[in-house]
Design a protein around this motif. Sequence first.
Motif, PDB file in Angstrom:
ATOM      1  N   ASP A   3       7.922   2.694   4.775  1.00 20.55           N
ATOM      2  CA  ASP A   3       7.864   3.117   3.374  1.00 20.55           C
ATOM      3  C   ASP A   3       7.100   2.033   2.604  1.00 20.55           C
ATOM      4  O   ASP A   3       7.482   0.872   2.630  1.00 20.55           O
ATOM      5  N   PRO A   4       5.997   2.390   1.949  1.00 16.82           N
ATOM      6  CA  PRO A   4       5.110   1.348   1.400  1.00 16.82           C
ATOM      7  C   PRO A   4       5.715   0.481   0.317  1.00 16.82           C
ATOM      8  O   PRO A   4       5.353  -0.689   0.179  1.00 16.82           O
ATOM      9  N   GLY A   5       6.632   0.993  -0.483  1.00 14.00           N
ATOM     10  CA  GLY A   5       7.037   0.194  -1.637  1.00 14.00           C
ATOM     11  C   GLY A   5       8.489  -0.220  -1.646  1.00 14.00           C
ATOM     12  O   GLY A   5       8.938  -0.844  -2.598  1.00 14.00           O
ATOM     13  N   ALA A   6       9.235   0.119  -0.624  1.00 11.99           N
ATOM     14  CA  ALA A   6      10.680  -0.028  -0.741  1.00 11.99           C
ATOM     15  C   ALA A   6      11.231  -1.036   0.262  1.00 11.99           C
ATOM     16  O   ALA A   6      10.534  -1.515   1.133  1.00 11.99           O
ATOM     17  N   GLY A   7      12.508  -1.367   0.104  1.00 12.86           N
ATOM     18  CA  GLY A   7      13.187  -2.189   1.078  1.00 12.86           C
ATOM     19  C   GLY A   7      13.202  -3.650   0.698  1.00 12.86           C
ATOM     20  O   GLY A   7      12.413  -4.121  -0.113  1.00 12.86           O
ATOM     21  N   ALA A   8      14.130  -4.373   1.338  1.00 12.84           N
ATOM     22  CA  ALA A   8      14.285  -5.785   1.021  1.00 12.84           C
ATOM     23  C   ALA A   8      13.065  -6.573   1.474  1.00 12.84           C
ATOM     24  O   ALA A   8      12.776  -7.635   0.940  1.00 12.84           O
ATOM     25  N   ASP A   9      12.347  -6.051   2.468  1.00 20.30           N
ATOM     26  CA  ASP A   9      11.205  -6.800   2.970  1.00 20.30           C
ATOM     27  C   ASP A   9       9.903  -6.366   2.315  1.00 20.30           C
ATOM     28  O   ASP A   9       8.859  -6.275   2.958  1.00 20.30           O
ATOM     29  N   ALA A  10       9.982  -6.111   1.031  1.00 19.85           N
ATOM     30  CA  ALA A  10       8.786  -5.729   0.280  1.00 19.85           C
ATOM     31  C   ALA A  10       8.764  -6.490  -1.037  1.00 19.85           C
ATOM     32  O   ALA A  10       9.807  -6.934  -1.542  1.00 19.85           O
ATOM     33  N   TYR A  11       7.575  -6.662  -1.576  1.00 22.72           N
ATOM     34  CA  TYR A  11       7.417  -7.272  -2.886  1.00 22.72           C
ATOM     35  C   TYR A  11       7.612  -6.205  -3.949  1.00 22.72           C
ATOM     36  O   TYR A  11       7.297  -5.028  -3.738  1.00 22.72           O
ATOM     37  N   THR A  12       8.121  -6.599  -5.087  1.00 19.87           N
ATOM     38  CA  THR A  12       8.383  -5.652  -6.164  1.00 19.87           C
ATOM     39  C   THR A  12       7.103  -5.388  -6.947  1.00 19.87           C
ATOM     40  O   THR A  12       6.489  -6.330  -7.451  1.00 19.87           O
ATOM     41  N   PRO A  13       6.674  -4.126  -7.022  1.00 19.96           N
ATOM     42  CA  PRO A  13       5.467  -3.821  -7.799  1.00 19.96           C
ATOM     43  C   PRO A  13       5.646  -4.203  -9.267  1.00 19.96           C
ATOM     44  O   PRO A  13       6.750  -4.101  -9.826  1.00 19.96           O
ATOM     45  N   THR A  14       4.583  -4.657  -9.884  1.00 23.83           N
ATOM     46  CA  THR A  14       4.589  -4.977 -11.310  1.00 23.83           C
ATOM     47  C   THR A  14       3.401  -4.266 -11.967  1.00 23.83           C
ATOM     48  O   THR A  14       2.555  -3.690 -11.276  1.00 23.83           O
ATOM     49  N   ASP A  15       3.349  -4.378 -13.260  1.00 21.73           N
ATOM     50  CA  ASP A  15       2.229  -3.794 -13.997  1.00 21.73           C
ATOM     51  C   ASP A  15       0.888  -4.279 -13.446  1.00 21.73           C
ATOM     52  O   ASP A  15      -0.083  -3.523 -13.381  1.00 21.73           O
ATOM     53  N   ARG A  16       0.848  -5.540 -13.010  1.00 24.27           N
ATOM     54  CA  ARG A  16      -0.430  -6.077 -12.525  1.00 24.27           C
ATOM     55  C   ARG A  16      -0.754  -5.672 -11.099  1.00 24.27           C
ATOM     56  O   ARG A  16      -1.899  -5.780 -10.664  1.00 24.27           O
ATOM     57  N   ALA A  23      -3.584   4.698  -6.455  1.00 25.73           N
ATOM     58  CA  ALA A  23      -2.328   3.986  -6.230  1.00 25.73           C
ATOM     59  C   ALA A  23      -1.771   4.289  -4.838  1.00 25.73           C
ATOM     60  O   ALA A  23      -0.987   3.511  -4.295  1.00 25.73           O
ATOM     61  N   ASP A  24      -2.207   5.401  -4.233  1.00 27.54           N
ATOM     62  CA  ASP A  24      -1.741   5.737  -2.882  1.00 27.54           C
ATOM     63  C   ASP A  24      -2.295   4.776  -1.832  1.00 27.54           C
ATOM     64  O   ASP A  24      -1.830   4.748  -0.699  1.00 27.54           O
ATOM     65  N   ARG A  25      -3.307   3.987  -2.207  1.00 25.21           N
ATOM     66  CA  ARG A  25      -3.850   3.019  -1.253  1.00 25.21           C
ATOM     67  C   ARG A  25      -3.135   1.669  -1.331  1.00 25.21           C
ATOM     68  O   ARG A  25      -3.479   0.762  -0.581  1.00 25.21           O
ATOM     69  N   ALA A  26      -2.185   1.518  -2.232  1.00 22.26           N
ATOM     70  CA  ALA A  26      -1.505   0.224  -2.400  1.00 22.26           C
ATOM     71  C   ALA A  26      -0.250   0.171  -1.537  1.00 22.26           C
ATOM     72  O   ALA A  26       0.432   1.181  -1.341  1.00 22.26           O
ATOM     73  N   ARG A  27       0.055  -1.001  -1.028  1.00 23.83           N
ATOM     74  CA  ARG A  27       1.274  -1.228  -0.259  1.00 23.83           C
ATOM     75  C   ARG A  27       1.883  -2.555  -0.694  1.00 23.83           C
ATOM     76  O   ARG A  27       1.163  -3.476  -1.089  1.00 23.83           O
ATOM     77  N   TYR A  28       3.201  -2.649  -0.536  1.00 22.55           N
ATOM     78  CA  TYR A  28       3.900  -3.848  -1.012  1.00 22.55           C
ATOM     79  C   TYR A  28       4.766  -4.495   0.065  1.00 22.55           C
ATOM     80  O   TYR A  28       5.478  -5.443  -0.217  1.00 22.55           O
ATOM     81  N   ASP A  29       4.715  -3.956   1.296  1.00 27.39           N
ATOM     82  CA  ASP A  29       5.579  -4.531   2.323  1.00 27.39           C
ATOM     83  C   ASP A  29       5.019  -5.868   2.819  1.00 27.39           C
ATOM     84  O   ASP A  29       3.818  -6.073   2.959  1.00 27.39           O
ATOM     85  N   PHE A 175      -5.598  -0.683   0.935  1.00 24.46           N
ATOM     86  CA  PHE A 175      -6.284  -0.244   2.143  1.00 24.46           C
ATOM     87  C   PHE A 175      -7.211   0.925   1.842  1.00 24.46           C
ATOM     88  O   PHE A 175      -6.882   1.767   1.018  1.00 24.46           O
ATOM     89  N   ARG A 176      -8.284   1.012   2.589  1.00 22.87           N
ATOM     90  CA  ARG A 176      -8.971   2.290   2.751  1.00 22.87           C
ATOM     91  C   ARG A 176      -9.191   2.440   4.240  1.00 22.87           C
ATOM     92  O   ARG A 176      -9.815   1.575   4.881  1.00 22.87           O
ATOM     93  N   THR A 177      -8.606   3.462   4.840  1.00 24.97           N
ATOM     94  CA  THR A 177      -8.751   3.689   6.274  1.00 24.97           C
ATOM     95  C   THR A 177      -9.213   5.122   6.478  1.00 24.97           C
ATOM     96  O   THR A 177      -9.307   5.896   5.531  1.00 24.97           O
ATOM     97  N   GLY A 178      -9.500   5.455   7.690  1.00 27.25           N
ATOM     98  CA  GLY A 178      -9.826   6.845   8.022  1.00 27.25           C
ATOM     99  C   GLY A 178     -11.297   7.150   7.892  1.00 27.25           C
ATOM    100  O   GLY A 178     -12.130   6.248   7.756  1.00 27.25           O
ATOM    101  N   GLY A 179     -11.592   8.434   7.926  1.00 28.15           N
ATOM    102  CA  GLY A 179     -12.974   8.876   8.056  1.00 28.15           C
ATOM    103  C   GLY A 179     -13.623   9.254   6.746  1.00 28.15           C
ATOM    104  O   GLY A 179     -13.250   8.768   5.676  1.00 28.15           O
ATOM    105  N   VAL A 180     -14.609  10.128   6.853  1.00 32.80           N
ATOM    106  CA  VAL A 180     -15.446  10.528   5.729  1.00 32.80           C
ATOM    107  C   VAL A 180     -14.747  11.634   4.939  1.00 32.80           C
ATOM    108  O   VAL A 180     -14.156  12.537   5.519  1.00 32.80           O
ATOM    109  N   ASN A 181     -14.818  11.555   3.623  1.00 35.30           N
ATOM    110  CA  ASN A 181     -14.199  12.578   2.751  1.00 35.30           C
ATOM    111  C   ASN A 181     -15.258  13.384   1.994  1.00 35.30           C
ATOM    112  O   ASN A 181     -15.293  13.364   0.775  1.00 35.30           O
ATOM    113  N   ASP A 182     -16.132  14.072   2.701  1.00 38.17           N
ATOM    114  CA  ASP A 182     -17.142  14.853   1.991  1.00 38.17           C
ATOM    115  C   ASP A 182     -16.553  16.134   1.404  1.00 38.17           C
ATOM    116  O   ASP A 182     -15.496  16.609   1.837  1.00 38.17           O
TER     117      ASP A 182
END
Lengths: 224, 224
Positions: A3-16, A23-29, A175-182
């Motif tokens: 889970d990208p944003g949750a759990g004790a082993d993740a940083y807490t998202p802030t405004d910055r 935002a779907d490309r951001a992760r905090y673990d 992150f940006r992963t994966g293939g072409v999005n035409d």
Amino acid sequence: MQDPGAGADAYTPTDRTVPTRSADRARYDRESVRAILDEGYVCHLGFVRDGAPVVLPTLYGRVGDRLYVHGSTGSRPLRMAGAADPGLPVCLTVTHVDALVLARSAFHHSINYRSVVVHGLAYEVTDPEEKRRALDALVDHVVPGRAADSRPANRKELAATAVIRLDLDEVSAKFRTGGVNDEPEDLGLPHWAGLVPLRKGYDTPVPDPALAPGTDLPDYLKVL
Amino acid sequence: MQDPGAGADAYTPTDRTVPTRSADRARYDRESVRAILDEGYVCHLGFVRDGAPVVLPTLYGRVGDRLYVHGSTGSRPLRMAGAADPGLPVCLTVTHVDALVLARSAFHHSINYRSVVVHGLAYEVTDPEEKRRALDALVDHVVPGRAADSRPANRKELAATAVIRLDLDEVSAKFRTGGVNDEPEDLGLPHWAGLVPLRKGYDTPVPDPALAPGTDLPDYLKVL
């Protein structure tokens, strides 16, 4: 996948650390953040001087949730961090470019990348023990295990070197992963599309001409 | 070798582009600056938000002495540049890491690198023709010649994209080249020392699964 944003082993998202876009490309673990940081050679360190931004490339090292940057005691950001109370506002960014993404449309050209952005206050490290550990981490960051296979800094070298610390607290990975999005209507166009990965890793090491006789290439530098 | 700081084809050094340390590693000639910029994929763009620095990786393109950065019209630095009068103070930095420099002493570990740091004001590009040229330059920066081999942006895509411009004026290049600089008294130590070059260039391209039949890999992507 975690889970990208949750759990004790993740940083807490802030405004910055929550991007205004994608935002779907951001992760905090912590695991993603550390992996990206540990793979880099240089970071880009930003600070503010006379109201304007300055971004300089520099080596860095990590010990747990602390990052360290070093330099001459005369270098500007290090002097500024030493003089700042409570600390110098900085932004430290590490980016890996993994592949070029060539789409049929100019608009969808992109790159696959992984980056970490750290916001916080940088403090000068004054404790001698922490400074030694930081310098070891800086050398081990260039090549893991290398600090133990080199002459440690002597008193004069330590005195000439300043180290600043930045805690991993307000931090995100992107992150940006994966293939072409035409667009579907572009799929039949005659332009080649796909990923062009970039080469990574070591090329053949070049020994110093004055190497002491019988000094073999260490295993940790063998090219796979 | 060119004279690093002189001549009509060089940028004028300023207080911000003369480093406090290792000034002998700085260069101001247009040729060095352009070569470093043209080889990069991402720059690190710094700006100031609420008094604190922000450093973000982003694609860029160059047309003569102008750099362009693009993004969604909703992205923060692009909105800030559009709203700033006269422009948004930015610092744009591009860095290449060429080799790890492993010395016998921890102190003399380093990297061989080439970097360019640009200071200035970023302006939103509002002229449609300049915007089109900038977007072509951004695509051609990923792969030279690629803009002509892709579908140009349509009206909707142009409207969704913001472009900012930064002039190459207050700019410097910085280098570290050459071998290991150990102290004479350390040369006999049994630690391996030398350069570890990093791999560069393209790996084997990976075609999009939906490629139109008969679409060959273009020559400009052939791996050498």
